[in-house]
Design an enzyme around this catalytic site. Structure first.
Site, PDB file in Angstrom:
ATOM      1  N   GLY A 167       0.612   0.101  -5.173  1.00 30.94           N
ATOM      2  CA  GLY A 167      -0.367  -0.761  -5.276  1.00 30.94           C
ATOM      3  C   GLY A 167      -1.825  -0.478  -6.194  1.00 30.94           C
ATOM      4  CG  ASN A 213       2.684   1.047   3.541  1.00 29.73           C
ATOM      5  OD1 ASN A 213       3.530   1.231   3.521  1.00 29.73           O
ATOM      6  ND2 ASN A 213       2.739  -0.201   3.433  1.00 29.73           N
ATOM      7  N   GLY A 214       0.881  -1.740   5.969  1.00 26.79           N
ATOM      8  CA  GLY A 214       1.234  -2.521   6.436  1.00 26.79           C
ATOM      9  C   GLY A 214       0.352  -3.910   6.834  1.00 26.79           C
ATOM     10  CE1 TYR A 240       9.603  -4.906  -7.834  1.00 25.66           C
ATOM     11  CE2 TYR A 240       8.743  -5.923  -6.215  1.00 25.66           C
ATOM     12  CZ  TYR A 240       8.671  -5.409  -7.388  1.00 25.66           C
ATOM     13  OH  TYR A 240       7.213  -5.434  -8.649  1.00 25.66           O
ATOM     14  CB  CYS A 259      -1.017   0.320   1.380  1.00 25.41           C
ATOM     15  SG  CYS A 259      -2.253  -0.791   1.241  1.00 25.41           S
TER      16      CYS A 259
END
Ligand code: SF4
Length: 490
Positions: A47, A125-126, A268, A19
């Site tokens: 995302g 996010n997580g 990445y 996310c």
């Protein structure tokens, strides 16, 4: 819906970021929806399943929140009319890839929760490792969940705590004391914008400023896109509350010495032009390439990267080895949700649809190809083959991360061990499977150089996790995990 249309994935081997979050508060009262839209657009790589924006007017009635969300890419979901209707000077936004909870519109964020003290907008996010037990606990006390995502557990806890304490930020801190796992959060309360990062700092979160507006964003590239200046990173464990009367107020009660930034953000996930905790992602990838050249040299005529994250690492390899850097791949990045995935009976390979080889560049050459990772091996196999078909006489593969040997529980969809090509296989075996002349990975001991000495998580490479893995399946409702899908969007 036709399954081809439903799926917007078409790479066949890979992992996803989970996310991106963005929040903005304009103290001068200007609408923020447009800026949030562009911020999310800059975070799209984090995302692509769904996205959403929720805004409110801090001078208006408490609890009035306008929101819009949908399945697909940011530029597919929002129209200028949608944005025009989102009137408000405070707001939060989200782009999502599901690592916990199914890919449905109900699970799209931001979550908007009405409760006795007003309305809360939250983007996360997580992944929480104790979400199932917290969810059960809340259910037993009467909570009715609208979604299957762990972020709703956080939202509920914040709402419950808010009734018992004086400020929204205190409620956030109290709620976060109960959760374990990775989170970078942006929360909109009726009069404040709140940001929080978990004590290990798995996921990034930074603060920016433009004129009289403050911004919270997953990555600095989103600040650049909207013309905001970088103020600072939110520290691991820190909670910040942003309001016109007090500016940025910091709470560090949950800060700790031990950190575990996701090293794969540098390798990445993050955009090459971002900085995480003031370490340039580009520089980090250059270092990875240099390390590969030092540790795994090979005679060749050309170094090329698999776009995008492989490019900077390839440049680093070239700089260190003196072998010329070149472009071998042209990427078609126009992939939307309605992309029709080639099925197995079609001659178009999904890799070829996305990547094409510049034949003139590689014909008759010994090529070193740098990629960020090999997950299941199917994509690498095809790309190596494409280089050979284009006339490369040798293909030497160098990977700018160590082999994936373990799953991730902190928000990355690295699959279970049995599906990882490196599980129970030697590097020589993998080299044969992907059809390369030689193969080498980044040495795990080199990872510290990529983060510029900052502490980092390497659980998926070493099996040593900073937090004990969950005892229950926290990813169970993600269909891709269930069927071991071979999908990838880069
Ligand atoms: S296990 Fe791997 S992917 Fe997951 S947070 Fe740690 S370094 Fe990142």
């Amino acid at each position: 819906m036709n399954d081809n249309i439903r799926s917007h994935y078409y790479d066949e081997d890979g992992i996803h970021e989970e996310c991106g979050v963005f929040g903005m508060y304009d103290f001068d009262g200007n609408d923020v929806a447009n800026s949030i839209y562009y911020g999310l657009f800059a975070l799209q790589h984090r995302g692509q399943e769904s996205c959403g924006i929720a805004v409110s007017d801090t001078e208006g009635p408490k609890g009035k929140v306008l929101s819009s969300k949908g399945m697909g890419l940011v530029n597919e979901v929002f129209t200028p009319e949608d944005l025009g209707k989102l009137k408000g000077n405070i707001g939060v936004g989200h782009v999502r890839y599901s690592t916990a909870g199914a890919s449905t519109i109900e699970n799209a964020q931001p979550l908007v929760l009405n409760y006795v003290k007003g309305t809360l907008g939250l983007a996360h996010n997580g992944n929480l490792v104790n979400a199932p037990e917290l969810r059960r606990e809340l259910s037993l006390t009467g909570a009715i969940f609208q979604t299957t995502i762990d972020s709703e557990v956080i939202a509920y806890h914040i709402a419950r705590e808010r009734v018992k304490c004086g400020t929204a930020e205190e409620a956030v801190i109290r709620a976060l004391r109960k959760v374990k796992g990775s989170y970078s959060l942006v929360v909109m309360s009726p009069r404040k914008l709140i940001g929080a990062r978990d004590p290990f700092g798995f996921r990034p979160l930074c603060i920016g400023k433009r004129d009289n507006a403050y911004i919270l964003a997953s990555e600095t590239c989103a600040l650049d896109t909207i013309g905001a200046e970088f103020v600072r990173d939110v520290e691991p464990g820190e909670v910040v509350a942003i309001s016109p009367d007090k500016g940025i107020v910091s709470f560090k009660d949950m800060c700790q010495k031990e950190h575990a930034r996701c090293i794969f953000e540098y390798i990445y996930f993050a955009r090459t032009d971002s900085y995480i905790d003031q370490m340039s992602v580009y520089e980090s990838r250059i270092i990875a390439g240099r390390c590969l050249a030092k540790d795994s040299p090979v005679e060749a005529d050309l170094v090329v990267g698999v776009p995008e994250s492989g490019n900077a690492a390839a440049l680093g390899y070239s700089m260190e080895s003196g072998i010329p850097y070149g472009t071998a791949f042209v990427k078609n990045g126009y992939v939307g949700r309605t992309f029709i995935k080639p099925d197995q009976s079609q001659r178009e390979s999904s890799v070829k649809v996305k990547l094409n080889v510049l034949k003139n560049a590689v014909k008759g050459k010994r090529v070193i190809m740098i990629d960020d990772s090999i997950v299941r091996g199917t994509t690498s196999d095809r790309i190596v083959n494409m280089l050979r078909e284009a006339g490369a006489t040798e293909v030497h593969v160098r990977i700018s991360s160590p082999p994936f040997l373990y799953p991730c529980y902190f928000g990355t969809d690295i699959p279970d061990r049995e599906q990882l090509i490196a599980y129970n296989r030697s590097v020589d075996d993998i080299c044969r499977i992907i059809g390369a002349d030689t193969l080498a990975y980044l040495d795990i001991d080199r990872l510290g150089e990529l983060s510029g000495g900052r502490q980092f998580c390497h659980g998926c490479f070493s099996g040593k996790y900073p937090i004990a893995p969950p005892t229950e399946d926290i990813r169970g409702e993600h269909e891709d995990f269930k069927r071991g899908a071979d999908s990838k969007v880069k």
